[in-house]
Write a protein that holds these residues in place. Structure first.
Motif, PDB file in Angstrom:
ATOM      1  N   PRO A  82       0.791  -1.241   0.000  1.00  0.00           N
ATOM      2  CA  PRO A  82       0.000   0.000   0.000  1.00  0.00           C
ATOM      3  C   PRO A  82       0.822   1.290   0.000  1.00  0.00           C
ATOM      4  O   PRO A  82       0.417   2.275  -0.627  1.00  0.00           O
ATOM      5  CB  PRO A  82      -0.843  -0.129   1.270  1.00  0.00           C
ATOM      6  N   SER A  83       1.950   1.303   0.679  1.00  0.00           N
ATOM      7  CA  SER A  83       2.717   2.547   0.758  1.00  0.00           C
ATOM      8  C   SER A  83       4.108   2.438   0.128  1.00  0.00           C
ATOM      9  O   SER A  83       4.923   3.351   0.275  1.00  0.00           O
ATOM     10  CB  SER A  83       2.867   2.988   2.222  1.00  0.00           C
ATOM     11  N   ILE A 106       3.280   9.835  -4.771  1.00  0.00           N
ATOM     12  CA  ILE A 106       2.271  10.860  -4.458  1.00  0.00           C
ATOM     13  C   ILE A 106       0.879  10.233  -4.369  1.00  0.00           C
ATOM     14  O   ILE A 106       0.113  10.495  -3.429  1.00  0.00           O
ATOM     15  CB  ILE A 106       2.307  11.981  -5.515  1.00  0.00           C
ATOM     16  N   ASP A 107       0.541   9.402  -5.328  1.00  0.00           N
ATOM     17  CA  ASP A 107      -0.776   8.751  -5.323  1.00  0.00           C
ATOM     18  C   ASP A 107      -0.960   7.880  -4.086  1.00  0.00           C
ATOM     19  O   ASP A 107      -2.033   7.879  -3.461  1.00  0.00           O
ATOM     20  CB  ASP A 107      -0.960   7.910  -6.586  1.00  0.00           C
ATOM     21  N   LYS A 108       0.060   7.138  -3.724  1.00  0.00           N
ATOM     22  CA  LYS A 108      -0.035   6.279  -2.554  1.00  0.00           C
ATOM     23  C   LYS A 108      -0.154   7.102  -1.268  1.00  0.00           C
ATOM     24  O   LYS A 108      -0.912   6.751  -0.353  1.00  0.00           O
ATOM     25  CB  LYS A 108       1.188   5.353  -2.478  1.00  0.00           C
ATOM     26  N   ALA A 115       4.556   7.611   1.614  1.00  0.00           N
ATOM     27  CA  ALA A 115       4.856   6.529   0.677  1.00  0.00           C
ATOM     28  C   ALA A 115       6.277   6.664   0.167  1.00  0.00           C
ATOM     29  O   ALA A 115       6.810   7.776   0.032  1.00  0.00           O
ATOM     30  CB  ALA A 115       3.883   6.538  -0.497  1.00  0.00           C
ATOM     31  N   LEU A 116       6.891   5.521  -0.115  1.00  0.00           N
ATOM     32  CA  LEU A 116       8.237   5.491  -0.677  1.00  0.00           C
ATOM     33  C   LEU A 116       8.264   4.507  -1.833  1.00  0.00           C
ATOM     34  O   LEU A 116       7.845   3.358  -1.691  1.00  0.00           O
ATOM     35  CB  LEU A 116       9.268   5.087   0.382  1.00  0.00           C
ATOM     36  N   VAL A 117       8.736   4.983  -2.976  1.00  0.00           N
ATOM     37  CA  VAL A 117       8.832   4.156  -4.183  1.00  0.00           C
ATOM     38  C   VAL A 117      10.276   4.200  -4.665  1.00  0.00           C
ATOM     39  O   VAL A 117      10.900   5.266  -4.708  1.00  0.00           O
ATOM     40  CB  VAL A 117       7.880   4.655  -5.280  1.00  0.00           C
ATOM     41  N   ILE A 279       5.153  12.833   1.515  1.00  0.00           N
ATOM     42  CA  ILE A 279       4.500  12.916   2.819  1.00  0.00           C
ATOM     43  C   ILE A 279       3.321  13.860   2.695  1.00  0.00           C
ATOM     44  O   ILE A 279       3.486  15.045   2.363  1.00  0.00           O
ATOM     45  CB  ILE A 279       5.464  13.449   3.898  1.00  0.00           C
ATOM     46  N   ASP A 280       2.123  13.362   2.938  1.00  0.00           N
ATOM     47  CA  ASP A 280       0.918  14.185   2.877  1.00  0.00           C
ATOM     48  C   ASP A 280       0.816  15.003   4.163  1.00  0.00           C
ATOM     49  O   ASP A 280       0.610  14.452   5.245  1.00  0.00           O
ATOM     50  CB  ASP A 280      -0.313  13.292   2.712  1.00  0.00           C
TER      51      ASP A 280
END
Length: 356
Positions: A82-83, A106-108, A115-117, A279-280
């Motif tokens: 999920p993240s 950003i979407d996650k 989130a980290l991709v 980070i939102d």
């Protein structure tokens, strides 16, 4: 900031159109060429010429031509939660993989808060700030980092074992410009040494060593030597941490295992690893309140008591925002030797580069 001091000024739109056409001529899809070009032109506009077309355009083209970097994009999500996600880039252009990774982060983060991709088996992605700043318009804090070919020695050594390993953080603000920190873990990026060599300009003291570990001001000697860490052993520690995250954790190259520096290696894929995070802010505080607090903090920093002889205190990113405004108005300076390279490249590919 690795800026060019002088040169022939060209309007950004002219450089943008020509650069996109050049990349398409060597097989890059129009949409990918647009992403790649925008990241490079943005670096030039912000004064980070070591990561703009000034330095890397001809290098990228040559790497594509000799098939050491693929013009065709193939991006595959090989792990996902999920993240988090890991994207195998199959030697695609670094900027194209970075764009997908940051969009996915950003979407996650809209759902998970943070989130980290990561990307693996990728290439040089240009200026780190470009990717971190993608989060700003979404009310998020952005982060990006990448590893690179070895250019500096661990503290106490004289063998190149780690790259410049840059990272960037972008933090949204309200009435103030966003705070954008973008730096290499060495005093200057290797690209700045290359630009000095191109212009036959001596280096500043403290930038580099020769291969024996002796300080040098000669850019050619420095290219065969070592770069200097920011903050001594602290820069070395940060570079190692980034290498472990970007290289080791993603299954990409790391440390001294890279096949060579960007411009020197025309035989083997680079296999760069990168990480991108979002980070939102709303996960912690209402965005308007956060921006107001950031404004206040930045204003306090800039308004603090100045040291003798100093007229102004800057916050990270401020110089680059002002440089962009100036260059949008007056054009991007391209040194004469680089202009000659562009003219030759344009003749080779049938996309003329003119000074007028």
């Amino acid at each position: 900031m690795a800026g060019i001091d002088s040169g022939i000024r060209f309007p950004a739109p002219k450089l943008r159109g020509w650069t996109e056409a050049i990349f398409q001529k060597v097989g890059v899809a129009p949409a990918d060429a647009a992403v790649l070009t925008d990241s490079l032109i943005e670096a030039n506009l912000r004064g980070v010429d070591s990561h703009g077309i000034t330095r890397v355009l001809c290098v990228y083209v040559k790497r594509i031509q000799v098939a050491v970097m693929s013009a065709t994009t193939k991006l595959e999500v090989v792990r996902e939660r999920p993240s988090t996600a890991l994207i195998h880039c199959h030697n695609s252009i670094g900027q194209v993989g970075a764009a997908l990774a940051m969009r996915k982060a950003i979407d996650k983060a809209k759902t998970t808060g943070v989130a980290l991709v990561a990307t693996t088996h990728s290439n040089h992605f240009g200026a780190a700030a470009y990717w971190a700043m993608m989060a700003l318009e979404h009310g998020m804090v952005g982060f990006s980092a990448a590893n690179a070919a070895a250019a500096a020695a661990p503290t106490g050594g004289r063998q190149a074992m780690l790259g410049t390993n840059p990272f960037a953080v972008a933090i949204p603000a309200g009435s103030e410009q966003p705070a954008v920190l973008d730096l290499a873990t060495t005093v200057v990026a290797r690209g700045r040494i290359l630009l000095h060599a191109k212009q036959n300009k001596p280096l500043e003291p403290g930038w580099a060593f020769d291969k024996r570990g002796v300080p040098t001001l000669d850019p050619q000697t420095a290219l065969g030597g070592l770069l200097t860490w920011i903050g001594g052993y602290k820069g070395y520690g940060i570079a190692l941490a980034i290498d472990l995250l970007c290289g080791v954790m993603t299954g990409s190259n790391y440390g001294a295992h890279f096949p060579g520096n960007l411009a020197d290696n025309l035989e083997t894929p680079t296999d760069v690893g990168s990480v991108f995070a979002a980070i939102d802010v709303d996960s912690f505080m209402d965005l308007p309140e956060f921006k107001a607090r950031v404004d206040k903090a930045l204003q306090e920093m800039k308004g603090s008591t100045k040291a003798e002889g100093n007229r102004r205190i800057y916050v990270p990113g401020e110089i680059e925002f002002e440089m962009k405004a100036e260059r949008l108005k007056n054009g991007i300076p391209i040194p004469e030797p680089v202009v000659k390279d562009f003219v030759a490249l344009g003749e080779e590919l049938g996309v003329p580069f003119t000074k007028g």
